[in-house]
Write a protein that holds these residues in place. Structure first.
Motif, PDB file in Angstrom:
ATOM      1  N   PRO A  20      19.646  46.718  25.438  1.00 22.61           N
ATOM      2  CA  PRO A  20      19.352  47.834  26.341  1.00 22.61           C
ATOM      3  C   PRO A  20      19.481  49.182  25.633  1.00 22.61           C
ATOM      4  CG  PRO A  20      20.819  46.261  27.393  1.00 22.61           C
ATOM      5  CD  PRO A  20      20.631  45.793  25.996  1.00 22.61           C
ATOM      6  N   ASP A  21      18.546  50.069  25.952  1.00 24.14           N
ATOM      7  CA  ASP A  21      18.535  51.441  25.422  1.00 24.14           C
ATOM      8  C   ASP A  21      17.949  51.595  24.028  1.00 24.14           C
ATOM      9  OD1 ASP A  21      19.218  52.914  27.524  1.00 24.14           O
ATOM     10  OD2 ASP A  21      21.309  53.265  26.958  1.00 24.14           O
ATOM     11  N   ALA A  22      17.502  50.520  23.430  1.00 21.01           N
ATOM     12  CA  ALA A  22      16.915  50.652  22.087  1.00 21.01           C
ATOM     13  C   ALA A  22      15.541  51.306  22.162  1.00 21.01           C
ATOM     14  CB  ALA A  22      16.818  49.291  21.416  1.00 21.01           C
ATOM     15  N   GLY A  23      14.916  51.264  23.354  1.00 22.28           N
ATOM     16  CA  GLY A  23      13.633  51.954  23.494  1.00 22.28           C
ATOM     17  C   GLY A  23      12.468  51.053  23.886  1.00 22.28           C
ATOM     18  N   LYS A  24      12.788  49.899  24.431  1.00 22.82           N
ATOM     19  CA  LYS A  24      11.750  48.951  24.842  1.00 22.82           C
ATOM     20  C   LYS A  24      10.810  49.542  25.894  1.00 22.82           C
ATOM     21  CE  LYS A  24      13.167  45.677  27.342  1.00 22.82           C
ATOM     22  NZ  LYS A  24      13.490  44.492  28.125  1.00 22.82           N
ATOM     23  N   THR A  25      11.397  50.191  26.880  1.00 17.53           N
ATOM     24  CA  THR A  25      10.577  50.761  27.956  1.00 17.53           C
ATOM     25  C   THR A  25       9.687  51.875  27.411  1.00 17.53           C
ATOM     26  OG1 THR A  25      12.467  50.347  29.372  1.00 17.53           O
ATOM     27  CG2 THR A  25      10.693  51.635  30.317  1.00 17.53           C
ATOM     28  N   THR A  26      10.267  52.709  26.569  1.00 21.16           N
ATOM     29  CA  THR A  26       9.513  53.829  26.004  1.00 21.16           C
ATOM     30  C   THR A  26       8.360  53.303  25.139  1.00 21.16           C
ATOM     31  OG1 THR A  26      11.622  54.984  25.906  1.00 21.16           O
ATOM     32  CG2 THR A  26       9.775  56.032  24.794  1.00 21.16           C
ATOM     33  N   GLU A  95      18.152  32.842  30.034  1.00 19.92           N
ATOM     34  CA  GLU A  95      17.305  31.699  30.386  1.00 19.92           C
ATOM     35  C   GLU A  95      15.925  32.192  30.835  1.00 19.92           C
ATOM     36  OE1 GLU A  95      18.853  28.938  33.258  1.00 19.92           O
ATOM     37  OE2 GLU A  95      17.365  27.468  32.642  1.00 19.92           O
ATOM     38  N   ASP A  96      15.931  33.272  31.572  1.00 21.52           N
ATOM     39  CA  ASP A  96      14.679  33.873  32.013  1.00 21.52           C
ATOM     40  C   ASP A  96      13.879  34.338  30.795  1.00 21.52           C
ATOM     41  OD1 ASP A  96      13.470  34.508  34.588  1.00 21.52           O
ATOM     42  OD2 ASP A  96      13.399  36.546  33.792  1.00 21.52           O
ATOM     43  N   THR A  97      14.590  34.889  29.829  1.00 23.04           N
ATOM     44  CA  THR A  97      13.942  35.314  28.591  1.00 23.04           C
ATOM     45  C   THR A  97      13.327  34.113  27.877  1.00 23.04           C
ATOM     46  OG1 THR A  97      15.486  37.111  28.332  1.00 23.04           O
ATOM     47  CG2 THR A  97      14.343  36.407  26.352  1.00 23.04           C
ATOM     48  N   TYR A  98      14.068  33.030  27.857  1.00 19.56           N
ATOM     49  CA  TYR A  98      13.555  31.834  27.180  1.00 19.56           C
ATOM     50  C   TYR A  98      12.255  31.365  27.829  1.00 19.56           C
ATOM     51  CZ  TYR A  98      13.156  27.272  25.106  1.00 19.56           C
ATOM     52  OH  TYR A  98      12.665  26.183  24.432  1.00 19.56           O
ATOM     53  N   ARG A  99      12.241  31.353  29.137  1.00 21.05           N
ATOM     54  CA  ARG A  99      11.034  30.906  29.844  1.00 21.05           C
ATOM     55  C   ARG A  99       9.883  31.869  29.590  1.00 21.05           C
ATOM     56  NH1 ARG A  99      14.668  28.862  34.396  1.00 21.05           N
ATOM     57  NH2 ARG A  99      14.705  30.997  35.134  1.00 21.05           N
ATOM     58  N   THR A 100      10.205  33.161  29.547  1.00 25.70           N
ATOM     59  CA  THR A 100       9.169  34.148  29.271  1.00 25.70           C
ATOM     60  C   THR A 100       8.595  33.929  27.870  1.00 25.70           C
ATOM     61  OG1 THR A 100      10.250  35.708  30.717  1.00 25.70           O
ATOM     62  CG2 THR A 100       8.717  36.622  29.136  1.00 25.70           C
ATOM     63  N   LEU A 101       9.494  33.617  26.945  1.00 29.67           N
ATOM     64  CA  LEU A 101       9.029  33.391  25.578  1.00 29.67           C
ATOM     65  C   LEU A 101       8.130  32.163  25.476  1.00 29.67           C
ATOM     66  CD1 LEU A 101      12.246  34.312  23.646  1.00 29.67           C
ATOM     67  CD2 LEU A 101      10.058  35.441  23.395  1.00 29.67           C
ATOM     68  N   MET A 102       8.310  31.215  26.386  1.00 21.65           N
ATOM     69  CA  MET A 102       7.449  30.031  26.406  1.00 21.65           C
ATOM     70  C   MET A 102       5.995  30.450  26.651  1.00 21.65           C
ATOM     71  SD  MET A 102       9.290  27.253  25.997  1.00 21.65           S
ATOM     72  CE  MET A 102       8.381  25.852  26.625  1.00 21.65           C
ATOM     73  N   ALA A 103       5.834  31.599  27.316  1.00 24.96           N
ATOM     74  CA  ALA A 103       4.494  32.052  27.658  1.00 24.96           C
ATOM     75  C   ALA A 103       3.935  33.021  26.616  1.00 24.96           C
ATOM     76  CB  ALA A 103       4.520  32.721  29.030  1.00 24.96           C
ATOM     77  N   ALA A 104       4.728  33.338  25.598  1.00 27.39           N
ATOM     78  CA  ALA A 104       4.291  34.321  24.595  1.00 27.39           C
ATOM     79  C   ALA A 104       3.943  33.643  23.281  1.00 27.39           C
ATOM     80  CB  ALA A 104       5.408  35.334  24.367  1.00 27.39           C
ATOM     81  N   ASP A 105       3.017  34.249  22.538  1.00 24.84           N
ATOM     82  CA  ASP A 105       2.678  33.712  21.221  1.00 24.84           C
ATOM     83  C   ASP A 105       3.472  34.395  20.117  1.00 24.84           C
ATOM     84  OD1 ASP A 105       0.581  31.902  22.093  1.00 24.84           O
ATOM     85  OD2 ASP A 105      -0.527  33.719  22.585  1.00 24.84           O
ATOM     86  N   SER A 106       4.047  35.539  20.453  1.00 27.91           N
ATOM     87  CA  SER A 106       4.886  36.231  19.481  1.00 27.91           C
ATOM     88  C   SER A 106       5.832  37.160  20.221  1.00 27.91           C
ATOM     89  CB  SER A 106       4.038  37.028  18.485  1.00 27.91           C
ATOM     90  OG  SER A 106       3.228  37.941  19.166  1.00 27.91           O
ATOM     91  N   ALA A 107       6.751  37.772  19.463  1.00 27.89           N
ATOM     92  CA  ALA A 107       7.707  38.691  20.088  1.00 27.89           C
ATOM     93  C   ALA A 107       7.768  39.979  19.290  1.00 27.89           C
ATOM     94  CB  ALA A 107       9.089  38.052  20.157  1.00 27.89           C
ATOM     95  N   VAL A 108       7.986  41.064  20.003  1.00 33.58           N
ATOM     96  CA  VAL A 108       8.234  42.351  19.359  1.00 33.58           C
ATOM     97  C   VAL A 108       9.703  42.672  19.609  1.00 33.58           C
ATOM     98  CG1 VAL A 108       7.816  44.843  19.563  1.00 33.58           C
ATOM     99  CG2 VAL A 108       5.882  43.250  19.481  1.00 33.58           C
ATOM    100  N   MET A 109      10.416  42.922  18.524  1.00 38.34           N
ATOM    101  CA  MET A 109      11.852  43.198  18.640  1.00 38.34           C
ATOM    102  C   MET A 109      12.077  44.681  18.333  1.00 38.34           C
ATOM    103  SD  MET A 109      14.933  41.238  16.646  1.00 38.34           S
ATOM    104  CE  MET A 109      14.486  41.617  14.959  1.00 38.34           C
ATOM    105  N   VAL A 110      12.650  45.389  19.297  1.00 38.74           N
ATOM    106  CA  VAL A 110      12.890  46.826  19.108  1.00 38.74           C
ATOM    107  C   VAL A 110      14.350  47.027  18.730  1.00 38.74           C
ATOM    108  CG1 VAL A 110      12.683  49.117  20.156  1.00 38.74           C
ATOM    109  CG2 VAL A 110      11.232  47.256  20.965  1.00 38.74           C
ATOM    110  N   ILE A 111      14.562  47.758  17.653  1.00 38.67           N
ATOM    111  CA  ILE A 111      15.931  48.010  17.190  1.00 38.67           C
ATOM    112  C   ILE A 111      16.165  49.516  17.097  1.00 38.67           C
ATOM    113  CG2 ILE A 111      17.400  47.839  15.110  1.00 38.67           C
ATOM    114  CD1 ILE A 111      16.506  44.987  14.837  1.00 38.67           C
ATOM    115  N   ASP A 112      17.316  49.944  17.573  1.00 39.52           N
ATOM    116  CA  ASP A 112      17.695  51.345  17.490  1.00 39.52           C
ATOM    117  C   ASP A 112      18.175  51.602  16.055  1.00 39.52           C
ATOM    118  OD1 ASP A 112      19.195  53.740  17.508  1.00 39.52           O
ATOM    119  OD2 ASP A 112      19.737  53.496  19.612  1.00 39.52           O
ATOM    120  N   ALA A 113      17.521  52.538  15.365  1.00 36.26           N
ATOM    121  CA  ALA A 113      17.809  52.767  13.943  1.00 36.26           C
ATOM    122  C   ALA A 113      19.248  53.224  13.695  1.00 36.26           C
ATOM    123  CB  ALA A 113      16.837  53.799  13.385  1.00 36.26           C
ATOM    124  N   SER A 114      19.872  53.827  14.699  1.00 39.25           N
ATOM    125  CA  SER A 114      21.234  54.295  14.455  1.00 39.25           C
ATOM    126  C   SER A 114      22.242  53.187  14.727  1.00 39.25           C
ATOM    127  CB  SER A 114      21.543  55.501  15.333  1.00 39.25           C
ATOM    128  OG  SER A 114      21.598  55.085  16.681  1.00 39.25           O
TER     129      SER A 114
END
Ligand code: G4P
Length: 529
Positions: A20-26, A95-114
């Motif tokens: 949370p807060d790394a900037g996924k929504t933005t 678990e919800d994330t896992y199921r969501t990932l079942m529907a995705a072909d890839s993932a984007v991981m957002v990391i806060d640089a600080s």
């Protein structure tokens, strides 16, 4: 190339994960702006609006400011049709994330640089790794003070156990952020703040060997960049697309979502390196996404998303063919022909009824209560079942009771529906009734969601009593006589909704006892679909 093949090959479906807060929504918001899905930035500016508009359906999410459910967004960019699957930020919903990932072909991981790799990044990453899907990393907030980029790379490699390959490299950070060096094109995208505009910046592209660049970024930064380029070209992990596709090597980009810097380059790299929809295993072999026969599987069920409608939707990932409104399909688990109607796609702040969708897309279908997670939908002429989606073993248990005997029906309906959505798992005493239920959840916050939803959606108050069990095991040998088992006194025998027997244990010792004393007993951690 047929129109169908062209459409499917231009589909990209990814899940977005972050602490949370790394900037996924933005970042999501900026993606949508590029795609023109949101006309005015003002519409979604600030996470409050964005969250209320698209990501969060449930009141509890608004109150808590966390994302409990996942939502799906689609936008078009550069000839591609991109589906973004948002994932809940809270660890209790992995678990919800896992199921969501079942529907995705890839993932984007957002990391806060600080901050680098944070607790939730680690957890979500683990879930991604189980799927072996490509992971694209976006290191965000470079306009703020950031950790050393080498340190960040090392952290990802060490903590997540995945190699990294920087696709671009930052020049400075915070107030001294000068931009990024694009390794393949050997160009520098300069970060140029616009006078007067607090958040606006310009992206100016300059050749690496253009003497202007030294003037613009200063000699010191240029010298550091030269060293970095040399080091990266000499020592970094080599870019290997096959390894990216296997989820072993993550392409990394740096940027600043808030100022919209580096977002479009990231999108370009993502489109270059990501894959179109991939085949999915079924009991009739892999299902080719380019096959024109329609098929899909349910990965999420969401009830009462809109209080005014009191609806329930089944989210399906299309795995082959094309969806057209009102089409007749075969629902394998229901063993029935059904009409798919009222499909919605989530676009910005509204749910639009869609007329057609293709392999790779996600559709939300009105569910009169017939679907369960993992169900297969196909055509009547080619029937098959996809591999099921495993259920995570719950780790927290409570006994719940309806406090108003007049509302028995609502209580049973509520818990059953919420269980069907996969948010909770419910058990009863052997031969027991639904008056008193044992609820198992993966994360404790789900208890609160359950309580809240029963009250708000079903008008039922419950009493909840925590139980000290920690582990659950399904009994695989169905013929076994449950009462002849030699079990420790704190082990509990229960059954699930399908009548399958399970054991609840307070500790590992109890599990060891059960397996040691009952050699014929076969226990499993997952419920087999
Ligand atoms: P999340 O969905 O991953 O939880 O993060 P979200 O996008 O909501 O961003 C969290 C906070 O970080 C927000 O600030 C957002 O504006 C800020 N942020 C996102 N990207 C960047 C970036 O590239 N640079 C900087 N400096 N900040 C960034 P907030 O104050 O919590 O919310 P808001 O009131 O600004 O919307």
């Amino acid at each position: 190339m047929s129109e169908f093949v062209d459409k499917v090959s231009k589909r990209r479906t990814f899940a977005i994960i972050s602490h949370p807060d790394a900037g996924k929504t933005t970042l999501t918001e900026k993606f949508l702006l590029y795609g023109g899905a949101i006309q005015e930035a003002g519409m979604v500016k600030g996470k409050q609006n964005m969250r209320h508009a698209v990501s969060d359906w449930m009141e509890i999410e608004k109150q808590r400011g966390i994302s409990v459910t996942s939502s799906v967004l689609q936008f078009n960019y550069d000839g591609f049709c991109i589906n973004i699957l948002d994932t809940p930020g809270h660890q209790d919903f992995s678990e919800d994330t896992y199921r969501t990932l079942m529907a995705a072909d890839s993932a984007v991981m957002v990391i806060d640089a600080s901050k680098g790799v944070e607790a939730q990044t680690r957890k979500l990453f683990k879930v991604c790794a189980m799927r072996h899907i490509p992971i694209f990393t976006f290191i965000n907030k470079m306009d703020r003070e950031a950790k050393d980029p080498y340190e960040l790379m090392e952290e990802i490699e060490q903590e997540l156990g995945m190699d990294t390959c920087p696709v671009n490299w930052p020049i400075g950070c915070g107030k001294q952020f000068k931009g990024v060096y694009e390794r393949e094109s050997k160009k520098v995208i300069r970060f140029v703040p616009v006078q007067g505009g607090k958040k606006e910046v310009q992206e100016i592209i300059t050749d690496y060997d253009d003497p202007e660049l030294i003037k613009e970024i200063g000699e010191d930064y240029y010298a550091t960049l030269q060293d970095d380029v040399e080091l990266l070209d000499g020592a970094g992990a080599e870019f290997d697309l096959e390894r990216v596709h296997r989820g072993e090597l993550s392409p990394v980009c740096f940027g600043s979502a808030l100022t919209n810097f580096g977002v479009e380059p990231f999108l370009h790299h993502f489109l270059d390196y990501s894959m179109p929809p991939q085949p999915k295993q079924s009991d009739d072999g892999p299902i080719d996404p380019f096959n024109e026969d329609f098929s899909a599987f349910v990965f999420k069920i969401q009830a009462n998303m809109n209080k005014a409608h009191r609806d329930r939707m089944a989210f399906m990932r299309i795995t082959s063919g094309k969806y057209t409104k009102g089409m007749e399909v075969f629902h394998m688990q229901g063993n029935k022909k059904i009409k798919l109607s009222q499909s919605k796609q989530l676009m910005a702040d509204d749910r639009e009824e869609i007329q057609e969708a293709y392999s790779g897309d996600i559709i939300g279908v009105f569910d009169p209560g017939i679907f369960s997670i993992g169900d297969t939908i196909c055509t009547p002429k080619h029937k098959f079942k996809f591999e099921g989606i495993p259920t995570f073993a719950p780790e927290h248990f409570a006994r719940i009771r309806n406090t108003d005997t007049m509302k028995r029906k609502q209580f049973v309906k509520g818990v059953e529906q919420i269980a069907q959505e996969g948010a909770i798992q419910i058990f009863t005493e052997i031969g027991g009734s639904m008056e008193e239920i044992i609820v198992g959840v993966v994360g404790v916050l789900q208890f609160e969601v359950l309580e809240y939803r029963l009250k708000n959606e079903y008008n039922v108050n419950i009493k909840r009593e925590p139980l000290g069990y920690q582990f659950i095991r399904w009994i695989d040998n169905e013929e076994i006589d449950l009462y002849s088992l030699n079990l420790s006194s704190d082990t509990k025998r229960v059954q699930d909704l399908r009548g399958k027997y399970l054991l609840l244990f307070s500790n590992q010792w109890g599990i060891n006892w059960a397996t040691d004393k009952n050699k014929e007993l076969i226990l499993s951690e997952f419920s087999k679909n």
